[in-house]
Structures are given as C-alpha cells and as structure tokens.
Design a protein around this motif. Structure first.
Motif, PDB file in Angstrom:
ATOM      1  N   GLU A 204       0.963  -1.386  -0.147  1.00 18.47           N
ATOM      2  CA  GLU A 204       0.206  -0.082   0.024  1.00 18.47           C
ATOM      3  C   GLU A 204       0.758   1.122  -0.050  1.00 18.47           C
ATOM      4  O   GLU A 204       0.645   2.323  -0.586  1.00 18.47           O
ATOM      5  CB  GLU A 204      -0.748  -0.029   1.095  1.00 18.47           C
ATOM      6  CG  GLU A 204      -1.902   1.261   1.273  1.00 18.47           C
ATOM      7  CD  GLU A 204      -2.799   1.135   2.564  1.00 18.47           C
ATOM      8  OE1 GLU A 204      -3.568   2.075   2.714  1.00 18.47           O
ATOM      9  OE2 GLU A 204      -2.427   0.164   3.507  1.00 18.47           O
ATOM     10  N   TRP A 208       1.130   4.203  -2.762  1.00 21.72           N
ATOM     11  CA  TRP A 208       0.994   5.532  -2.579  1.00 21.72           C
ATOM     12  C   TRP A 208       2.143   6.448  -2.860  1.00 21.72           C
ATOM     13  O   TRP A 208       2.156   7.683  -3.666  1.00 21.72           O
ATOM     14  CB  TRP A 208       0.693   5.785  -1.082  1.00 21.72           C
ATOM     15  CG  TRP A 208       0.652   7.180  -0.478  1.00 21.72           C
ATOM     16  CD1 TRP A 208       0.076   8.293  -0.869  1.00 21.72           C
ATOM     17  CD2 TRP A 208       1.251   7.625   0.564  1.00 21.72           C
ATOM     18  NE1 TRP A 208       0.122   9.328   0.031  1.00 21.72           N
ATOM     19  CE2 TRP A 208       0.969   8.956   0.858  1.00 21.72           C
ATOM     20  CE3 TRP A 208       2.165   6.895   1.428  1.00 21.72           C
ATOM     21  CZ2 TRP A 208       1.590   9.618   1.763  1.00 21.72           C
ATOM     22  CZ3 TRP A 208       2.713   7.688   2.498  1.00 21.72           C
ATOM     23  CH2 TRP A 208       2.316   8.962   2.737  1.00 21.72           C
ATOM     24  N   PRO A 355      -4.070   4.162   6.243  1.00 24.56           N
ATOM     25  CA  PRO A 355      -4.751   3.286   5.608  1.00 24.56           C
ATOM     26  C   PRO A 355      -6.181   3.838   4.958  1.00 24.56           C
ATOM     27  O   PRO A 355      -6.935   4.490   5.724  1.00 24.56           O
ATOM     28  CB  PRO A 355      -5.079   2.216   6.738  1.00 24.56           C
ATOM     29  CG  PRO A 355      -3.900   2.353   7.583  1.00 24.56           C
ATOM     30  CD  PRO A 355      -3.520   3.799   7.586  1.00 24.56           C
ATOM     31  N   HIS A 356      -6.296   3.565   3.544  1.00 22.54           N
ATOM     32  CA  HIS A 356      -7.531   4.030   2.930  1.00 22.54           C
ATOM     33  C   HIS A 356      -7.375   5.542   2.685  1.00 22.54           C
ATOM     34  O   HIS A 356      -8.666   5.878   2.557  1.00 22.54           O
ATOM     35  CB  HIS A 356      -8.628   3.193   3.593  1.00 22.54           C
ATOM     36  CG  HIS A 356      -8.573   1.944   3.874  1.00 22.54           C
ATOM     37  ND1 HIS A 356      -8.417   1.142   2.962  1.00 22.54           N
ATOM     38  CD2 HIS A 356      -8.624   1.324   5.007  1.00 22.54           C
ATOM     39  CE1 HIS A 356      -8.346  -0.098   3.305  1.00 22.54           C
ATOM     40  NE2 HIS A 356      -8.706   0.000   4.683  1.00 22.54           N
TER      41      HIS A 356
END
Length: 366
Positions: A204, A208, A355-356
């Motif tokens: 992740e 990003w 996260p997210h």
C-alpha cells in the motif's frame, strides 16, 4: 531595453482601453487551446504547430511528448479551477524556471490580475514561454500589456527594479540575490516529504509513494524527496527501489515518462549530487547505473533511492534530506516524534499516509 520599456509603459498605460476580467479569462482559454494544439507564429522561430512544439521541446530540453501533453492539460485545469481575480494597476514580472512549464500558470495568473505582465523565460527552456506569449497575442491580447525578456540573471535584477510585483522561481542562490524587493514572491525548493504511519502495509505504501516520487519525471517542487517511516524502513525502501528500477527510459512511456538531459555532463552532475552527499551507513538501493545514454545523444538520469543510515540525523539534518534534483529521487529513513516533525517543518509539501486515506497535510507554493 527594460528601462526604456518601463518608461514607455508609464506613457501608454493611462490611455489603454479597459480590459474586463471576463474578457481576459476568455482570451486566456483560447490561448491555451492554441498553445496545446494549434499553430502560432513565435517570434524568432516562425510558424509552429503543436507537433513542431513537441519536437522542439524534446530536441532542446529533453521533454517527452507525454509530459508536454500532461503539463499543457495541467495549465488549463489550474486556470478553470480558480476564480477570476480582481485586477489592479500593477506591472508584474514572472521569472520562470526550466524544470517544468506548468509554472506558466503564474504568467496566466498575473495576466488576469495585473495591468501588464513581463515574462522572463528560463534560459534552459525558453520555448514554452515564447509559445504562450505568441498564443496570447494571436487571440487578441493587447501587445502593450505583454513583455518578453529572454535574458540572464544580471538582467533579472533590472527587471525586478522596474516592475511593481514580481513572481520569481529559483534556488537558494537566486533567492539571496533578489530578496531586496518587498513586492517579490519567491518560489524555491519544496523539499517534499512523506510520513509513513506505523502499520502501513508495504504494498500500500509503495502504491501511494511511487506517484509522489516519480510523477512528472520528479521535476516538481511538490515531488517527495524524503520518506520518513515510523516502522523499520528497509522493507519499504527495498520495494520502492524495485518499483523505481522498473521505470523504463522511453520517450513514449506515458505512465512515468523520464526527461533527457541535453547539456553536456548535466545528467552526471545531477546524479553525482546524490552520491556526493551520501554518508557512511547510507545505501543506494536502486540497482541500475545512474546514467544511461539516449539514442539521440542525450542522457537519462535514472531514478535513485537511498536508504539513510541509522545515525543519519544525529548531528543535524542529513544533506540528502529534501535534496532536489531534476529526476525521480528520494531518501528513506526511520524517524518519529520530534525528529520526524523537524523534517516536516523543513518541507513546503508534507504528505501523510494512512490506511485507505492519503493526501497532503500541509501544502504551500513551492
């Protein structure tokens, strides 16, 4: 010439017809359409269509066509996203950088808000500014309200003294030489950094961070130059280095296009500025040679990533933290608390991951 033009400006300014803000926006939108896809007559160069423009930027400044298209689109998007400003009676100066022509947005902004605007293009890449001025004139922008001054830094000081408001792009050396003007806005290094929170998955984090480092060939002041990890940094650094090594130096690469250095030894100097700032304990994790020749005679500086040693910041900030070069480059290190905050405080662009959710926590013009 600048002195004579300023005197002439004082003489003609009172007699210039009114120039409504809505009309300015209309003309600028038409000029941007010409800039991106039309044919204009550029002083000193003659008639130039969109393909000619892309070829000339590739041959002289090493800018591949995908970047030219992206940056042209960015100019229009930036314009339509902001409100039409209230205009004043100032004569403005915009002195441009050579790393990206998206800074022409400042020319458009000053054209909308100022009585007149003088443009000083970059000596390394003057063609985009010349094309924009030609496009403005082609759609009917009053020529008395425009000036174009391709000149060196010594002339810049004269232009600063003879204008009412100045927007200047440049590094620390230029900043020290022009700070005597209270009406001057300096856009310098952004020293962008990204703060990776504890527990963020490596995959992740790479998804990003890769665009923040590699987009626009790493040439924006908002590109990330320092990745600060709350957890052990090596797993993320290794995965990110592999992603950077996968970027292919191809002028047709639309995902992560890389620019070519046309000036002799410039790519070597840019890449060498990284190795020259490394300290004991630092490791270069990207595996390719930093320099590769392009078929047309230019040179690519390939993306680089350096994992800083554990004692990187014991005696002040490491010289590679925030270091800006005209290609994708970043350092990775572990830091928390006051140390992470100190790095962020030195950055104009701070990205905080979670996260997210990702985004810019603090954003200022760079």
């Amino acid at each position: 010439m600048a002195d004579a033009d300023r005197k002439r400006w004082g003489a003609v300014r009172p007699g210039l017809p009114a120039f409504a803000p809505a009309k300015r926006r209309e003309l600028i939108l038409s000029a941007l359409e010409l800039f991106h896809s039309g044919s204009v007559t550029v002083g000193g160069l003659g008639r130039q269509n969109a393909d000619d423009f892309r070829v000339s930027l590739w041959e002289t400044a090493g800018l591949p066509a995908p970047l030219v298209d992206r940056w042209s689109t960015t100019l229009r998007a930036s314009l339509i996203q902001r409100e039409i400003p209230v205009s004043d009676e100032a004569l403005a100066l915009v002195s441009l950088p050579g790393n990206t022509f998206t800074c022409l947005d400042s020319v458009l902004d000053q054209a909308e808000r100022s009585a007149g605007v003088w443009v000083r293009p970059s000596r390394r890449e003057p063609l985009s500014a010349a094309r924009l001025v030609a496009a403005l004139l082609a759609v009917g922008w009053p020529p008395d309200r425009l000036g174009f001054y391709p000149a060196g830094h010594r002339t810049l000081h004269g232009l600063v003294r003879r204008t009412d408001r100045q927007i200047v792009y440049g590094g620390a050396g230029l900043a020290a030489s022009v700070r005597d003007s209270a009406s001057l806005t300096l856009h310098g290094p952004g020293r962008g950094c990204a703060l990776v929170p504890p527990g963020m998955a490596v995959g992740e984090a790479v998804d990003w961070l890769l665009p923040l480092i590699a987009a626009d060939s790493g040439r924006f002041c908002s590109n990330v130059r320092t990745v600060v990890c709350a957890d052990e940094p090596e797993p993320l650094a290794s995965a990110l280095a592999a992603a950077l090594d996968a970027i292919h130096p191809d002028p047709g690469n639309r995902d992560w296009p890389l620019t070519v250095f046309r000036e002799p030894d410039s790519a070597q100097q840019a890449a060498g500025s990284v190795s020259g700032r490394m300290r004991a304990g630092d490791r270069l994790l990207t595996r390719r040679p930093p320099i590769v020749r392009e078929a047309g005679g230019g040179t690519y500086a390939l993306p680089q990533l350096v994992l800083l040693g554990s004692d990187a910041i014991r005696s002040g900030l490491h010289p590679l933290i925030g270091h800006e070069v005209p290609f994708p480059f970043s350092t990775v290190l572990r830091a928390r608390g006051e140390v992470a905050a100190a790095i962020a405080d030195e950055s104009l662009f701070v990205y905080r991951g979670a996260p997210h959710r990702t985004g810019i926590e603090d954003s200022h013009d760079g």
